[in-house]
Design an enzyme around this catalytic site. Structure first.
Site, mmCIF file in Angstrom:
data_model
loop_
_atom_site.group_PDB
_atom_site.id
_atom_site.type_symbol
_atom_site.label_atom_id
_atom_site.label_comp_id
_atom_site.label_asym_id
_atom_site.label_seq_id
_atom_site.Cartn_x
_atom_site.Cartn_y
_atom_site.Cartn_z
ATOM 1 N N ASN A 233 1.435 3.040 -2.637
ATOM 2 C CA ASN A 233 0.703 3.957 -3.512
ATOM 3 C C ASN A 233 -0.530 4.516 -2.805
ATOM 4 O O ASN A 233 -0.869 5.688 -2.968
ATOM 5 C CB ASN A 233 0.313 3.269 -4.820
ATOM 6 C CG ASN A 233 1.475 3.216 -5.791
ATOM 7 O OD1 ASN A 233 1.829 4.213 -6.408
ATOM 8 N ND2 ASN A 233 2.106 2.058 -5.900
ATOM 9 N N VAL B 6 -8.444 -9.659 -10.549
ATOM 10 C CA VAL B 6 -8.865 -9.315 -11.911
ATOM 11 C C VAL B 6 -10.246 -8.660 -11.825
ATOM 12 O O VAL B 6 -11.180 -9.245 -11.262
ATOM 13 C CB VAL B 6 -8.905 -10.567 -12.810
ATOM 14 C CG1 VAL B 6 -9.465 -10.221 -14.180
ATOM 15 C CG2 VAL B 6 -7.520 -11.180 -12.930
ATOM 16 N N GLY C 34 0.777 -1.238 0.000
ATOM 17 C CA GLY C 34 0.000 0.000 0.000
ATOM 18 C C GLY C 34 0.808 1.287 0.000
ATOM 19 O O GLY C 34 0.334 2.319 0.487
ATOM 20 N N ARG D 274 -16.464 -18.020 -8.767
ATOM 21 C CA ARG D 274 -15.915 -16.706 -9.107
ATOM 22 C C ARG D 274 -17.056 -15.728 -9.398
ATOM 23 O O ARG D 274 -16.980 -14.547 -9.055
ATOM 24 C CB ARG D 274 -15.002 -16.852 -10.328
ATOM 25 C CG ARG D 274 -14.188 -15.626 -10.627
ATOM 26 C CD ARG D 274 -13.119 -15.431 -9.573
ATOM 27 N NE ARG D 274 -12.503 -14.128 -9.708
ATOM 28 C CZ ARG D 274 -11.291 -13.826 -9.228
ATOM 29 N NH1 ARG D 274 -10.596 -14.709 -8.557
ATOM 30 N NH2 ARG D 274 -10.795 -12.625 -9.389
ATOM 31 N N HIS E 241 0.527 0.902 -13.303
ATOM 32 C CA HIS E 241 1.333 -0.260 -13.702
ATOM 33 C C HIS E 241 2.809 0.146 -13.730
ATOM 34 O O HIS E 241 3.141 1.199 -14.279
ATOM 35 C CB HIS E 241 0.886 -0.771 -15.082
ATOM 36 C CG HIS E 241 1.638 -1.987 -15.503
ATOM 37 N ND1 HIS E 241 1.352 -3.243 -15.015
ATOM 38 C CD2 HIS E 241 2.706 -2.135 -16.336
ATOM 39 C CE1 HIS E 241 2.204 -4.120 -15.523
ATOM 40 N NE2 HIS E 241 3.028 -3.471 -16.332
ATOM 41 N N ASP F 111 -10.029 -1.085 -18.947
ATOM 42 C CA ASP F 111 -11.096 -1.620 -19.799
ATOM 43 C C ASP F 111 -11.152 -3.134 -19.593
ATOM 44 O O ASP F 111 -10.591 -3.645 -18.625
ATOM 45 C CB ASP F 111 -10.894 -1.205 -21.269
ATOM 46 C CG ASP F 111 -9.631 -1.813 -21.868
ATOM 47 O OD1 ASP F 111 -8.996 -2.667 -21.207
ATOM 48 O OD2 ASP F 111 -9.287 -1.439 -23.011
ATOM 49 N N GLU F 112 -11.779 -3.851 -20.500
ATOM 50 C CA GLU F 112 -11.987 -5.289 -20.298
ATOM 51 C C GLU F 112 -10.693 -6.097 -20.413
ATOM 52 O O GLU F 112 -10.624 -7.240 -19.970
ATOM 53 C CB GLU F 112 -13.032 -5.822 -21.288
ATOM 54 C CG GLU F 112 -14.471 -5.481 -20.939
ATOM 55 C CD GLU F 112 -14.900 -4.078 -21.375
ATOM 56 O OE1 GLU F 112 -14.026 -3.270 -21.786
ATOM 57 O OE2 GLU F 112 -16.099 -3.774 -21.288
ATOM 58 N N GLY F 113 -9.658 -5.529 -21.024
ATOM 59 C CA GLY F 113 -8.401 -6.258 -21.186
ATOM 60 C C GLY F 113 -7.477 -6.091 -19.983
ATOM 61 O O GLY F 113 -7.831 -5.429 -19.003
HETATM 62 C C1 GRF Z 1 3.088 -1.106 -7.552
HETATM 63 O O1 GRF Z 1 4.322 -1.359 -8.161
HETATM 64 C C2 GRF Z 1 2.036 -0.835 -8.611
HETATM 65 O O2 GRF Z 1 2.547 -0.196 -9.738
HETATM 66 C C3 GRF Z 1 1.582 -2.216 -8.952
HETATM 67 O O3 GRF Z 1 1.596 -2.924 -7.727
HETATM 68 C C4 GRF Z 1 2.537 -2.326 -6.842
HETATM 69 C C5 GRF Z 1 1.821 -1.992 -5.579
HETATM 70 O O4 GRF Z 1 2.670 -1.536 -4.564
HETATM 71 N N1 GRF Z 1 0.308 -2.203 -9.638
HETATM 72 P P1 GRF Z 1 2.047 -0.880 -3.251
HETATM 73 O O5 GRF Z 1 1.098 -1.892 -2.628
HETATM 74 O O6 GRF Z 1 1.335 0.376 -3.638
HETATM 75 O O7 GRF Z 1 3.221 -0.617 -2.351
#
Ligand code: GRF
Length: 222
Positions: free
Chosen positions: A13, A92, A11, A65, A109, A146-148
Site C-alpha cells: 500500500n 495500536v 508495504g 508502553r 482495512h 478514532d479511539e476505537g
Molecule cells: C493490507 O491488507 C491492509 O489493508 C492492512 O494490512 C495490509 C498491509 O499490506 N491494514 P501491505 O504492507 O501494504 O502490503
C-alpha cells in the site's frame, strides 16, 4: 499536503502511494516520513529506494508502553504531517496521538467495515474469517481513525466478490489488487484536494460518485 505513512510489513500500500504521487493520481502530496515499528519491514526498503526519510521505534525498545507512546507522539509531531496514513500498521495508535491528530489519521482495512473488523482482525486472519463464515462479498475500507479499533468514520469502500475456490491468500491478493491499491491513493488525493469533511460519524466527500468506484481496477506486481 505532507503525509506520514505508518507501516509494519511488506508495504504494497505504501508502494501504491509512492507510485500514485509519481504518476499524478495523488496530487499536491509528499511523504515526509515512513515510520515502522518493525526494523525488518520491507516497506522501509521501499521508502529508502524512493528517497523518503524513515524512522523506526518499537514498543520493545521502551520500558513501558506509556514511554513508547510518548516517543511515538513526539516523533509524529516532529515530522509535522497534515495527514497520517496507516498502511498496514500493526501498532495500536495511542489515544494521545488520536487526540493530537483528530480526523487527520486514516487507515486501510481489508474488509467491508463493520464486518470482519475490530480487535484481532488483521492480516490473513481477516480473510480466513470471511471464508469460514461463507461470506459472498468482502472488500476494503478507508476510514478515519478514532479511539476505537476500526470504528472511525468511513471515507471510501469497495466490494470484492468471494470465489468458491478462494484461499485466504488468494482473497487477500485480489482485495489488494482490486480495492486497496486504488482506494487508499484515491482517499489521499480527495483529502489533499480538500474534498473530505467529517460530520459526526459520517464523512462527506464533495462530488462523490459511487459509480466511479466499482470500475476501478488493480495493478499487478506490487
Ligand atoms: C493490507 O491488507 C491492509 O489493508 C492492512 O494490512 C495490509 C498491509 O499490506 N491494514 P501491505 O504492507 O501494504 O502490503
Amino acid at each position: 499536503m505532507r503525509i506520514a505513512v505508518l507501516v509494519s510489513g511488506g508495504g504494497t500500500n505504501l508502494q501504491a502511494i509512492i507510485d500514485g504521487i509519481k504518476n499524478g493520481t495523488i496530487r499536491n502530496t509528499q511523504i515526509c516520513m515512513v515510520y515502522s515499528n518493525n526494523p525488518g519491514a520491507y516497506a522501509l526498503e521501499r521508502a529508502r529506494t524512493a528517497g523518503i526519510p524513515t524512522a523506526c521505534i518499537s514498543p520493545k525498545d521502551y520500558a513501558t508502553r506509556d514511554d513508547f507512546n510518548i516517543a511515538l507522539l513526539q516523533l509524529l509531531k516532529e515530522a509535522d504531517p497534515d495527514l497520517i496514513v496507516l498502511a498496514g500498521c500493526l501498532v495500536v495508535i495511542p489515544e494521545s496521538v488520536v487526540r493530537a491528530f483528530r480526523n487527520r489519521i486514516i487507515n486501510i482495512h481489508p474488509s467491508l467495515i463493520p464486518s470482519f473488523c475490530g480487535t484481532g482482525y488483521y492480516g490473513l486472519g481477516v480473510h480466513k474469517k470471511v471464508l469460514e463464515r461463507g461470506a459472498r462479498v468482502s472488500g476494503a475500507t478507508v476510514h478515519f481513525v478514532d479511539e476505537g479499533t476500526d470504528t472511525g468514520p468511513i471515507i471510501l469502500q469497495k466490494p470484492v466478490m468471494v470465489r468458491d475456490d478462494d484461499t485466504p491468500e488468494s482473497l487477500q491478493r485480489r482485495i489488494m489488487e482490486e480495492a486497496e491499491w486504488k482506494l487508499l491513493p484515491m482517499a489521499i488525493d480527495l483529502i489533499a484536494q480538500g474534498k473530505v469533511s467529517v460530520d459526526g460519524n459520517k464523512v462527506i466527500v464533495a462530488g462523490y460518485d459511487s459509480d466511479i468506484l466499482p470500475g476501478i481496477t488493480g495493478e499487478e506486481g506490487r
